[in-house]
Every structure is written in structure tokens, then in C-alpha cells.
Scaffold this motif. Structure first.
Motif, PDB file in Angstrom:
ATOM      1  N   GLY A 258      -7.399  22.614   7.998  1.00  9.56           N
ATOM      2  CA  GLY A 258      -7.196  23.063   9.380  1.00  9.56           C
ATOM      3  C   GLY A 258      -8.063  22.376  10.393  1.00  9.56           C
ATOM      4  O   GLY A 258      -7.956  22.641  11.597  1.00  9.56           O
ATOM      5  N   HIS A 260      -8.114  19.455  11.594  1.00 12.84           N
ATOM      6  CA  HIS A 260      -7.460  18.588  12.580  1.00 12.84           C
ATOM      7  C   HIS A 260      -6.833  19.390  13.716  1.00 12.84           C
ATOM      8  O   HIS A 260      -6.505  18.852  14.770  1.00 12.84           O
ATOM      9  CB  HIS A 260      -6.384  17.751  11.882  1.00 12.84           C
ATOM     10  N   ILE A 261      -6.678  20.748  13.523  1.00 13.55           N
ATOM     11  CA  ILE A 261      -6.084  21.572  14.591  1.00 13.55           C
ATOM     12  C   ILE A 261      -7.094  21.765  15.732  1.00 13.55           C
ATOM     13  O   ILE A 261      -6.741  21.828  16.898  1.00 13.55           O
ATOM     14  CB  ILE A 261      -5.644  22.940  14.028  1.00 13.55           C
ATOM     15  N   HIS A 262      -8.379  21.824  15.346  1.00 16.40           N
ATOM     16  CA  HIS A 262      -9.444  22.055  16.354  1.00 16.40           C
ATOM     17  C   HIS A 262     -10.146  20.746  16.612  1.00 16.40           C
ATOM     18  O   HIS A 262     -11.155  20.423  15.985  1.00 16.40           O
ATOM     19  CB  HIS A 262     -10.437  23.106  15.853  1.00 16.40           C
ATOM     20  N   GLN A 263      -9.626  19.995  17.514  1.00 16.90           N
ATOM     21  CA  GLN A 263     -10.212  18.720  17.857  1.00 16.90           C
ATOM     22  C   GLN A 263     -11.386  18.866  18.832  1.00 16.90           C
ATOM     23  O   GLN A 263     -12.204  17.951  18.948  1.00 16.90           O
ATOM     24  CB  GLN A 263      -9.144  17.795  18.467  1.00 16.90           C
ATOM     25  N   CYS A 268     -11.087  30.147  17.870  1.00 22.68           N
ATOM     26  CA  CYS A 268     -10.606  29.994  16.490  1.00 22.68           C
ATOM     27  C   CYS A 268      -9.273  30.705  16.366  1.00 22.68           C
ATOM     28  O   CYS A 268      -9.146  31.865  16.751  1.00 22.68           O
ATOM     29  CB  CYS A 268     -11.643  30.585  15.534  1.00 22.68           C
ATOM     30  N   GLU A 269      -8.303  30.038  15.817  1.00 27.15           N
ATOM     31  CA  GLU A 269      -6.965  30.590  15.671  1.00 27.15           C
ATOM     32  C   GLU A 269      -6.926  31.677  14.601  1.00 27.15           C
ATOM     33  O   GLU A 269      -5.992  32.466  14.540  1.00 27.15           O
ATOM     34  CB  GLU A 269      -5.965  29.480  15.293  1.00 27.15           C
TER      35      GLU A 269
END
Length: 752
Positions: A258, A260-263, A268-269
Motif C-alpha cells: 500500500g 505507493h498509495i500514500h505518496q 491514512c485510508e
């Protein structure tokens, strides 16, 4: 006694002969050497005039003069001569013998009549008749066995013809196959090979066998296993590791997937809390580039390991031609178990790599491989493909394979027939009959010989026949043509006729047989003379060895020595049994053999002479040249002719030119063969090229090929350019031998 020939005129090649000054007188033994067409036979015809004592139409107009102890014998007074002469030449053969089956005049030698001899003949004839009766019975037994074998052969051929559907195949074809099979190892097939060969032999062309695709796999695990040992032992470098993630790989994988989702910094998802930039930097430091590359390498290795698994579909047995199915089954038997073991090793290695995927930072080691996993499969595939290739070869070469199958089956049954005949013992029985029949034939022949000897006591012609036949056996061997005495039905007179050993009238005789018969006849005919007459007889023999080989030349020489020469003991000198003897020949070996016999008791002992052609219409009769008389070799004389021409200032001298072509021809043949004694089929051209080179040999041999059979002076002198070639050809020959064989050339020159 004849001392010499002072002149011959208008007699063939002796157009105007005068005895050369200084020529020696004739001796009691006179040897005359001369090449073909030099005039030997013509000279013998002159002596035949003295024998006949009457004019010969063929010699009409001839003038001659013989020197003797008394007055000369000439063409004017020869009919009054008291000289006893006997001549053997081609005219004697023509006038006295018939070689086409006709009877001819017998030789009558004095025999003894004897009633006792006739009684013996009657007794022996009865024994011969009895042996012939036994032979007829044996012939009948032999024919019965032969017919039995013939019938068996016909039946065997018929069975084979029907089995293989080959037509024609008769007893004749079977008989032709038997010698071929007989020299081979046993051609019998076992039951399986015979069945398969018959099946193939009878397969119709429209049902030719099909082909099978080859199996193509390349099992490989050793190299990839070695690579796995290295990769599983590798540990990537880290900039900053998080202890919690390191201890919990499943959470580490979750975070990595995950990341790469938080660049950038944000919520936080998953939990809704704020993810700071510092926290993201910490994660990025944990998941380094080296770790990423390491994981990718392990993942790639895992895929390659899994792809190494063998998934193979083999051809079905039914796809093969019947004769290859068992072989295929044997070849394929070890494959399933080997593939199973191989794939199990692949799965084990994949599990080991998967553990590395799950824990990339751990130091791991794959399970070891069993030996020969791939080689067992490779060997099995190779064996399968060998069977497939053989199967496909049959399909691709069906016509040839079918023909070979037919041949194998045919030879099998021919061998079977041969073995059955051997077991029946027919050939042994026939051999015993033939052996006994031959013994009876030999016995009857021996008895017949005794009858003929007894008849010789009664018949003067039989005694003459016996003497000739003894000489023929000596010259030609035990299977020689024989002379029999027959009664002419018209005149009731005894005649001679030639028969072969098989009892048939002798026709189409070879030249050698003709020569041996004629000379034997001549020697025996001399015995018609009374002993005191023979002592006063002059004998002339012209070339008695025509067409005879070297062995027979020795026998002719022995016959001449036996009849015309004698020694009191081995140390005493040779003497002639007749008054004087002349022998002419073109054969130097024969000449040398006769030269060894030297009557030395008389001052007029042995003499050597030469007849040579000196122009188109002339020959001369002279003393033997030193080069021939001093050496037992024609070779020295040939060289002398060539060398004298080479040294002569005038190369157009006719006397030299007439001798030269034959001399060059014979000299090159003897020289090249002595240097290169190869196989008989090699020609003088081939030997000359090997010794002198192609260009020079052709220049030398031009004389041989163009002039050696020339008997006309016009051909030799009609073209100045050709004479020039002759001169240079001789020069080339002398130089070629000098350059390559100096010692040989020096010795030849010294011999002159």
C-alpha cells in the motif's frame, strides 16, 4: 655339311643378299635370332627346297648358293643333292596337319605284331565293358537322386511363390539363390522376425506405414537449482529497518503493497489518522531499492522453477507400426517414474524459493537434488526417438524396406530348403556316387591306356601316335589333346585324328595347342628315319614356340635337347645326334636357353647368327653382334642400335632407320618395366610418363606409336620433320635415362 650361304636373290626379303665378308661358317649347332618380319621363315623355305629336291612354285625365279664340304648347292643343282634335310616351319604345319577335325597322314614307326598282345586286349576290353556297366547303374542312381532333389526344389519354389506372391519364382530361381545363401551365415529367422518380415512383405503399397512425431523436451533442473542456492543465501542491504515490520513479514508485505498509495503526507485510508512525511520517509527507507531488486530476482526464480515442470504427452503404441511397438514400450517404460521424480524435485525447489519470497531477509538453503534426474529422462527420450526414427525410416523407405523383407523371407526359406537337403544327405550320396563313378572312369581309362600300348605293338601308326601323345602330355599337361588312330572308311587306311579328353573331336584349337601338336608331330616324324640316316640329317627348326608361355618354352627346349643333343655324362661335352641343326627364333628367352647347349667336341661347334631388316625390301644374314653374343640379354643389343643412331653423324642412314623403331619400342618396354614392375594392366605410356614426365614421354613414344610397325622406308624418310622428331626423341630418351639413372646409362655404354 652346310658351311654357309653365299648368296640369295629374288627370294622375298632377300632381294639381293651376298654373304658379308668375315661371316663365320656354320657349325653343327646354329642359332639364328631375328625379330618378326625379318626373314626367318623365308630362310627356312630355302632349306625346305633342299629337303623336297624339287622346284617350289612359290620360290620360282629364286637364285641361291649353299657352301658345303664339297661342291656348292645352288638353284641349278639342288635336285641332285644327296643331303638329307628336314624342316619345321609354317609350311610343314600346313602340309601335314589338319586342326579342324579332319584326319591326316599318320607317322609309321616300326612295331611288333603279337598274338599274345591281342589276347591281352580282349581280356582288358572285357574288364572295361564290365566297369562301364557298373557306371551306367551308378548313373541311374545319380539321376534318381537328382530328380528327387529337383522335385523338392520345385515344391519349395512353389510354396515360396505362393507365400510371397512373387511370380516368377521357379526351381531355377531357387537354384540361383542357393549358392548365394550357402556362402552366408545361416539366414534362418526367429519366429518373431519371420512373422514381422512376412507381414511387411505382404503389406500392399496403398497401406504403407505412417510416421510418428519425435518427442522433443529438454529437462533442466541442475543449473536452476545451483542458481537457487546462490539467491536463497543472498541478503539485501538496508538503509533503515523497522523492527516491527521485520518481525511481522505479513504486515511488512501489507505495508509495502500500500505504500505507493500514500505518496505524500495525508490521512491514512485504513485508520483515518494523519500519516506524516517523516513516517512515510521511514517506510521508504525500510523498503530500499536493493530489497526491491532482491525480491524481484526471487520472484523471477520462482517462476522459472515452476516452468521447469515437465508436462509430456507421449505417442500411443497404436501409432507405431506393429514391429516397433514392443521396442517403443520398452523404451518408454522408465519415463513416467523419471518424470514424476523430476517434477517432485521441481516442486520441492519451488517451495524452498517460495519461503525466500516470504522471508527475503532470511538466509535459506534449498533441499539437495538426487543425482541423474534429468539424464534418466534424456536417455529414455533418446531411446524413444530411436524407435520413432526406425519407424519413420520404414515409412519413408517403404518400397526398399518391403523389398528387403521379401529378400529376408526368401532367404529364410531357401536356407530351410538347404538344411532339409543336408539332413536328407542327398549331396553326400551324390558325392559318393560321383567318387565311385570317377574311380571306375579312371580305372577304365587306365585299362584303355594299356590297350593302346598293346595296340602299339601291333600297329605302326599306334606306336607313332603313342610317341606324339607322350610329347603332348609333357608340353601341355595331363589334359592335353591326344591323337587317336582311326580307319578311313573309304581306303581302310589308318589315319591320325585329334581328340580332346572328353572324347570329342578337337576343333577350334588355341595357337599354343597348334604349335605343341605340330612340333610334337615333327619330332616324332624324324624317328621314321633310320638311326644311321638321322645321324646324316640336317634339321632346320623355325620358331617352334609361337603362342606358348614361358613354362612351355622350357619344355620345348627340353624336347630339343633330348632329341638332338647328348652327353656321355654331366661333365662331358654336348654332341649333336644329327649331322647339323639350325634353329631360328624371335624369342630371346628361348634363344638363351638353347645357347646354353654348346657342342664343343668339334671345331665346328656352336654358332650364333642374326637376321635383320636393312631396308624395305632387304634383310641380311650375318654374325651375331657382340652386344647380343656377349650378353644373355636382348636389352644390350637394343641399346646398341639406339646409341649408335644417337652417335651417328648421318641420321638418315636407311640401315639404322629400319632397325630403330622396333628397337626403341622394345627397349622402352623393357627399361620402364624393370624400373616400375607394377601390375600387368599398366601400359608402357603410363610407366614412361611416371619416369620421364608427360611431355618428354609423349615425344619419345611418338616414335614407338607411329613407326614401330612401319615396314616401308617411304614412311620413315618421306617426311623430314618426322625424321627430325625421331632424332630428338632418341636424344630425349638418352638424356632422360642419363639424368634419372646415370649409373644405368654408364653401364649400358660400357657394355658396348
Amino acid at each position: 655339311m652346310i658351311k654357309g650361304i653365299s648368296k640369295i636373290k629374288n627370294l622375298g626379303i632377300y632381294n639381293n643378299y651376298t654373304k658379308p665378308i668375315g661371316t663365320q661358317e656354320f657349325g653343327i649347332k646354329n642359332l639364328i635370332f631375328g625379330w618378326n618380319y625379318s626373314g626367318k621363315t623365308t630362310l627356312s623355305r630355302l632349306f625346305a627346297q633342299l629337303e623336297a629336291k624339287k622346284p617350289n612354285p612359290d620360290l620360282s625365279g629364286c637364285e641361291f648358293s649353299f657352301e658345303t664340304d664339297e661342291l656348292p648347292i645352288t638353284d641349278k643343282n639342288f635336285e641332285q643333292s644327296n643331303l638329307i634335310v628336314r624342316v619345321f616351319n609354317s609350311d610343314f604345319i600346313r602340309d601335314n596337319l589338319h586342326f579342324e577335325g579332319n584326319s591326316f597322314k599318320p607317322i609309321l614307326l616300326l612295331g611288333k605284331e603279337s598274338e599274345e598282345a591281342q589276347n591281352q586286349i580282349d581280356y582288358i576290353s572285357g574288364r572295361i565293358k564290365k566297369s562301364e556297366g557298373t557306371r551306367k547303374k551308378l548313373d541311374s542312381q545319380f539321376n534318381t537322386i537328382t530328380q528327387t532333389v529337383s522335385n523338392a526344389k520345385t515344391d519349395a519354389a512353389k510354396n515360396l511363390r505362393q507365400l510371397l506372391k512373387i511370380d516368377p519364382y521357379t526351381a531355377t530361381q531357387l537354384g540361383n539363390d542357393m549358392p548365394v545363401v550357402g556362402v552366408l551365415d545361416s539366414q534362418l529367422l526367429d519366429e518373431k522376425d519371420l512373422s514381422e518380415s512376412i507381414e511387411l512383405a505382404l503389406t500392399p503399397d496403398n497401406k504403407k506405414p505412417s510416421t510418428v512425431d519425435r518427442v522433443d523436451i529438454s529437462p533442466s533442473i541442475e543449473n536452476i537449482h545451483q542458481e537457487a542456492v546462490t539467491i536463497l543465501a543472498a541478503i539485501p542491504t538496508f538503509t533503515n529497518m523497522l523492527k516491527h515490520l521485520e518481525d511481522h513479514p505479513e504486515i511488512e508485505r501489507w505495508v509495502e503493497s500500500g505504500l505507493h498509495i500514500h505518496q505524500q503526507e495525508g490521512t491514512c485510508e485504513f485508520c483515518g489518522n494523519t500519516v506524516t512525511e517523516d513516517r512515510l520517509a521511514t517506510f521508504r527507507a525500510h523498503f530500499s531499492k536493493d530489497l526491491k531488486e532482491h525480491k524481484q530476482k526471487v520472484e523471477n526464480l520462482l517462476q522459472r522453477v515452476k516452468s521447469a515442470e515437465i508436462k509430456l504427452t507421449l505417442p500411443k503404441e497404436a501409432e507405431f507400426n506393429p514391429q516397433f511397438r514392443d521396442s517403443y514400450k520398452v523404451a518408454a517404460a522408465p519415463l513416467p517414474k523419471a518424470i514424476e521424480a523430476f517434477n517432485l524435485a521441481v516442486k520441492t525447489l519451488a517451495d524452498d524459493v517460495q519461503r525466500k519470497v516470504d522471508a527475503p531477509r532470511k538466509l535459506l538453503e534449498p533441499a539437495p537434488l538426487a543425482e541423474g534426474l534429468a539424464s534418466v529422462i534424456v536417455d529414455a527420450i533418446k531411446a524413444i526417438n530411436t524407435v520413432i526414427d526406425e519407424n519413420n525410416k520404414l515409412a519413408d523407405n517403404f518400397t526398399t524396406a518391403k523389398a528387403e523383407a521379401i529378400k529376408r523371407v526368401r532367404y529364410h526359406y531357401v536356407q530351410q530348403f538347404i538344411d532339409s537337403q543336408e539332413n536328407a544327405g542327398y549331396e553326400r550320396k551324390k558325392a559318393r556316387i560321383v567318387k565311385r563313378r570317377d574311380r571306375l572312369h579312371t580305372y577304365a581309362t587306365r585299362l584303355q591306356g594299356e590297350v593302346e600300348k598293346l595296340q602299339a605293338l601291333i600297329s605302326q601308326a599306334q606306336l607313332g601316335r603313342e610317341k606324339i601323345n607322350e610329347r603332348l602330355v609333357s608340353m601341355l599337361g595331363s589334359e592335353a589333346i591326344q591323337i587317336l588312330v582311326i580307319k578311313d572308311p573309304t581306303t581302310n587306311q589308318e589315319q591320325f585324328r585329334l581328340f580332346r579328353k572328353n572324347g570329342k573331336v578337337a576343333k577350334n584349337l588355341s595357337d599354343g595347342e597348334r604349335t605343341a601338336i605340330a612340333f610334337s608331330y615333327f619330332l616324332t616324324k624324324l624317328q621314321e628315319l633310320k638311326p644311321e640316316e638321322f645321324k646324316q640329317t640336317v634339321v632346320y627348326i623355325d620358331d617352334p614356340i609361337s603362342s606358348l608361355d614361358a613354362n612351355h618354352i622350357f619344355q620345348i627346349t627340353a624336347a630339343i635337347r633330348s632329341l638332338f643333343f647328348k652327353q656321355e655324362n654331366e661333365n662331358s661335352p654336348w654332341l649333336t645326334t644329327c649331322k647339323q641343326i639350325f634353329i631360328s627364333t624371335h624369342n630371346f628367352e628361348f634363344f638363351n636357353l638353347l645357347r646354353e647347349i654348346k657342342p664343343e667336341a668339334s671345331k665346328q661347334g656352336a654358332r650364333l647368327f642374326l637376321i635383320k631388316r636393312i631396308s624395305e625390301k632387304e634383310s641380311t644374314f650375318c654374325d651375331m653382334p657382340t652386344s647380343l653374343a656377349r650378353y644373355q640379354s636382348e636389352y644390350h643389343f637394343l641399346f646398341e642400335v639406339i646409341y649408335r643412331f644417337h652417335q651417328a653423324p648421318d641420321k638418315t642412314d636407311h640401315t639404322v632407320l629400319m632397325l630403330l623403331p622396333n628397337a626403341i619400342r622394345r627397349f622402352i618396354e623393357l627399361y620402364t618395366y624393370s624400373r616400375l614392375p607394377g601390375i600387368m594392366k599398366e601400359t608402357v605410356d603410363q610407366r614412361a610418363e611416371a619416369l620421364f614426365g608427360v611431355e618428354k614421354s609423349k615425344r619419345i613414344l611418338k616414335v614407338f606409336h607411329y613407326f614401330s610397325h612401319a615396314n616401308t622406308i617411304d614412311r620413315l624418310v618421306g617426311n623430314n620433320e618426322l625424321i627430325f622428331d625421331v632424332e630428338h626423341a632418341v636424344k630425349d630418351l638418352i638424356e632422360a635415362i642419363t639424368q634419372t639413372d646415370q649409373k644405368h646409362m654408364d653401364a649400358l655404354i660400357a657394355s658396348l
